[in-house]
Design a protein around this motif. Structure first.
Motif, PDB file in Angstrom:
ATOM      1  N   HIS A   1      -4.188   9.899  -0.176  1.00 29.47           N
ATOM      2  CA  HIS A   1      -4.828   8.793  -0.881  1.00 29.47           C
ATOM      3  C   HIS A   1      -3.873   7.617  -0.888  1.00 29.47           C
ATOM      4  O   HIS A   1      -2.708   7.747  -0.513  1.00 29.47           O
ATOM      5  CB  HIS A   1      -5.244   9.200  -2.300  1.00 29.47           C
ATOM      6  CG  HIS A   1      -4.101   9.440  -3.233  1.00 29.47           C
ATOM      7  ND1 HIS A   1      -3.343  10.590  -3.213  1.00 29.47           N
ATOM      8  CD2 HIS A   1      -3.583   8.671  -4.223  1.00 29.47           C
ATOM      9  CE1 HIS A   1      -2.420  10.528  -4.159  1.00 29.47           C
ATOM     10  NE2 HIS A   1      -2.536   9.379  -4.782  1.00 29.47           N
ATOM     11  N   ARG A   2      -4.366   6.481  -1.298  1.00 28.65           N
ATOM     12  CA  ARG A   2      -3.604   5.245  -1.230  1.00 28.65           C
ATOM     13  C   ARG A   2      -3.636   4.555  -2.578  1.00 28.65           C
ATOM     14  O   ARG A   2      -4.662   4.537  -3.251  1.00 28.65           O
ATOM     15  CB  ARG A   2      -4.202   4.336  -0.156  1.00 28.65           C
ATOM     16  CG  ARG A   2      -3.378   3.109   0.153  1.00 28.65           C
ATOM     17  CD  ARG A   2      -4.087   2.252   1.180  1.00 28.65           C
ATOM     18  NE  ARG A   2      -4.919   1.246   0.554  1.00 28.65           N
ATOM     19  CZ  ARG A   2      -5.899   0.583   1.172  1.00 28.65           C
ATOM     20  NH1 ARG A   2      -6.172   0.849   2.428  1.00 28.65           N
ATOM     21  NH2 ARG A   2      -6.595  -0.333   0.536  1.00 28.65           N
ATOM     22  N   ILE A   3      -2.506   3.978  -2.962  1.00 28.01           N
ATOM     23  CA  ILE A   3      -2.404   3.186  -4.176  1.00 28.01           C
ATOM     24  C   ILE A   3      -2.020   1.771  -3.768  1.00 28.01           C
ATOM     25  O   ILE A   3      -1.015   1.575  -3.080  1.00 28.01           O
ATOM     26  CB  ILE A   3      -1.345   3.753  -5.139  1.00 28.01           C
ATOM     27  CG1 ILE A   3      -1.690   5.203  -5.526  1.00 28.01           C
ATOM     28  CG2 ILE A   3      -1.224   2.884  -6.379  1.00 28.01           C
ATOM     29  CD1 ILE A   3      -0.583   5.897  -6.291  1.00 28.01           C
ATOM     30  N   ASP A   4      -2.817   0.802  -4.167  1.00 27.37           N
ATOM     31  CA  ASP A   4      -2.512  -0.591  -3.866  1.00 27.37           C
ATOM     32  C   ASP A   4      -1.778  -1.231  -5.035  1.00 27.37           C
ATOM     33  O   ASP A   4      -2.130  -1.025  -6.195  1.00 27.37           O
ATOM     34  CB  ASP A   4      -3.791  -1.372  -3.575  1.00 27.37           C
ATOM     35  CG  ASP A   4      -4.438  -0.965  -2.266  1.00 27.37           C
ATOM     36  OD1 ASP A   4      -3.747  -0.342  -1.446  1.00 27.37           O
ATOM     37  OD2 ASP A   4      -5.629  -1.255  -2.062  1.00 27.37           O
ATOM     38  N   GLY A   5      -0.764  -1.994  -4.720  1.00 29.26           N
ATOM     39  CA  GLY A   5      -0.001  -2.660  -5.756  1.00 29.26           C
ATOM     40  C   GLY A   5       0.846  -3.764  -5.169  1.00 29.26           C
ATOM     41  O   GLY A   5       0.503  -4.347  -4.139  1.00 29.26           O
TER      42      GLY A   5
ATOM     43  N   PRO B   1       7.169   4.687  -7.504  1.00 27.20           N
ATOM     44  CA  PRO B   1       6.253   5.804  -7.310  1.00 27.20           C
ATOM     45  C   PRO B   1       6.550   7.032  -8.135  1.00 27.20           C
ATOM     46  O   PRO B   1       5.641   7.715  -8.586  1.00 27.20           O
ATOM     47  CB  PRO B   1       6.409   6.121  -5.822  1.00 27.20           C
ATOM     48  CG  PRO B   1       7.792   5.687  -5.489  1.00 27.20           C
ATOM     49  CD  PRO B   1       8.052   4.492  -6.358  1.00 27.20           C
TER      50      PRO B   1
ATOM     51  N   ARG C   1       0.862  -1.178   0.000  1.00 29.46           N
ATOM     52  CA  ARG C   1       0.000   0.000   0.000  1.00 29.46           C
ATOM     53  C   ARG C   1       0.899   1.228   0.000  1.00 29.46           C
ATOM     54  O   ARG C   1       1.679   1.439   0.926  1.00 29.46           O
ATOM     55  CB  ARG C   1      -0.915   0.005   1.226  1.00 29.46           C
ATOM     56  CG  ARG C   1      -1.952  -1.112   1.197  1.00 29.46           C
ATOM     57  CD  ARG C   1      -2.735  -1.198   2.499  1.00 29.46           C
ATOM     58  NE  ARG C   1      -3.883  -2.082   2.365  1.00 29.46           N
ATOM     59  CZ  ARG C   1      -4.715  -2.382   3.351  1.00 29.46           C
ATOM     60  NH1 ARG C   1      -4.523  -1.879   4.566  1.00 29.46           N
ATOM     61  NH2 ARG C   1      -5.743  -3.187   3.139  1.00 29.46           N
TER      62      ARG C   1
ATOM     63  N   TYR D   1       1.504   5.340  -0.093  1.00 34.52           N
ATOM     64  CA  TYR D   1       0.904   6.620   0.297  1.00 34.52           C
ATOM     65  C   TYR D   1       1.797   7.725  -0.269  1.00 34.52           C
ATOM     66  O   TYR D   1       2.752   8.165   0.383  1.00 34.52           O
ATOM     67  CB  TYR D   1       0.805   6.728   1.817  1.00 34.52           C
ATOM     68  CG  TYR D   1      -0.082   5.687   2.436  1.00 34.52           C
ATOM     69  CD1 TYR D   1      -1.409   5.977   2.764  1.00 34.52           C
ATOM     70  CD2 TYR D   1       0.383   4.397   2.692  1.00 34.52           C
ATOM     71  CE1 TYR D   1      -2.236   5.013   3.336  1.00 34.52           C
ATOM     72  CE2 TYR D   1      -0.434   3.432   3.260  1.00 34.52           C
ATOM     73  CZ  TYR D   1      -1.741   3.748   3.574  1.00 34.52           C
ATOM     74  OH  TYR D   1      -2.548   2.780   4.132  1.00 34.52           O
TER      75      TYR D   1
END
Length: 278
Positions: free
Chosen positions: A159-163, A169, A151, A153
């Motif tokens: 907000h959060r980006i899941d990967g 990034p 996860r 940030y």
């Protein structure tokens, strides 16, 4: 993307020694191995005078962050309170819980084991992070198994980006690479129980285990992007209980929970290694 090596046992290395400051939040102020200091530090005049509820004063070292990391109270409730010692155990009393730890050396001295115990009312939910800021060069590489749930940030948690690890990034840089400074600052939580940090000939391995609780590795990759106006470099590699930075944002399985016994126990293991080759 280029990934770091999988986390694993560090090669045999020099003895580890830790120093803690009980009067100021139980902070780990030194973690030395074979003449190398692994913990990064900075001058922060506010740190000796903080009180519960104050904004975080970033002096480096390793801070015990519980029951949250981000959110309120800032970096948790334990770092801003004096700790006490009873025999070989160090502990702090907070309004909702007691956190205790016992740190010992094992093996040939190249391994530190910190056993933790949190007591609180059954059902109490919390996060814990060993908020370790490391003194590493821009050539340092993190080792976590490729494809591990991550996860990201990218802007202080807005907000959060899941990967999946090692996620790139900014500008194609992977999270496993810790430099050179590029003006970015990102946080991440990786669903892994262990991480290795390789910097030149030296390796540091950190692992956390807690039966029945979610464990992760939190990362703070600040390469001169934080804070706004007066940024500096700081690299956090943080074994944790939980899967988010802010307890208020934790889903059903994102935080540790105190069982009916009223007690949660977990273990942090830190191992130092050094490649004998020059």
């Amino acid at each position: 993307m280029v990934s770091g090596p999988p986390a694993g046992p560090a090669p045999p290395g020099p003895a580890l020694a830790v120093t803690t400051d009980l009067a100021h939040g139980g902070r780990w102020t030194s973690l030395r191995a074979g003449g190398r200091e692994w913990l990064w530090r900075r001058d922060e005049p506010r740190r000796p005078h903080v009180a519960p509820g104050d904004a975080f004063a970033d002096a480096g070292g390793l801070e015990e962050c519980v029951p949250t990391v981000r959110g309120a109270p800032d970096h948790g409730d334990a770092w801003s309170r004096p700790w006490r010692r009873d025999g070989g155990e160090e502990y702090v009393d907070c309004p909702d819980f007691r956190l205790a730890r016992r740190i010992v050396t094992e093996g040939e001295g190249d391994t530190l084991v910190a056993d933790y115990r949190l007591t609180a009312a059954p059902g109490y939910r919390f996060l814990w992070a060993a908020h370790a800021l490391l003194d590493v060069s821009p050539q340092a590489v993190l080792g976590i198994r490729d494809g591990t749930q991550t996860r990201l940030y990218p802007d202080e948690g807005a907000h959060r980006i899941d990967g999946a690890w090692p996620m790139g990034p900014v500008g194609g840089l992977s999270l496993d690479r810790l430099g050179p400074d590029d003006g970015t600052a990102v946080g991440a939580v990786v669903a892994a129980p262990e991480v290795s940090v390789r910097d030149g000939r030296d390796t540091l391995r950190l692992a956390v285990e807690a039966e029945g609780q979610p464990v992760s590795i939190a990362l703070w990759r600040n390469l001169g992007g934080f804070p706004t106006g007066r940024p500096y470099r700081s690299v956090g590699v943080e074994p944790m209980l939980g899967r988010v930075f802010d307890l208020a944002a934790a889903g059903e399985h994102d935080a540790a929970r105190v069982p009916a016994s009223g007690e949660v126990r977990w273990r942090l293991t830190v191992t130092a290694g050094r490649d004998p080759r020059p």
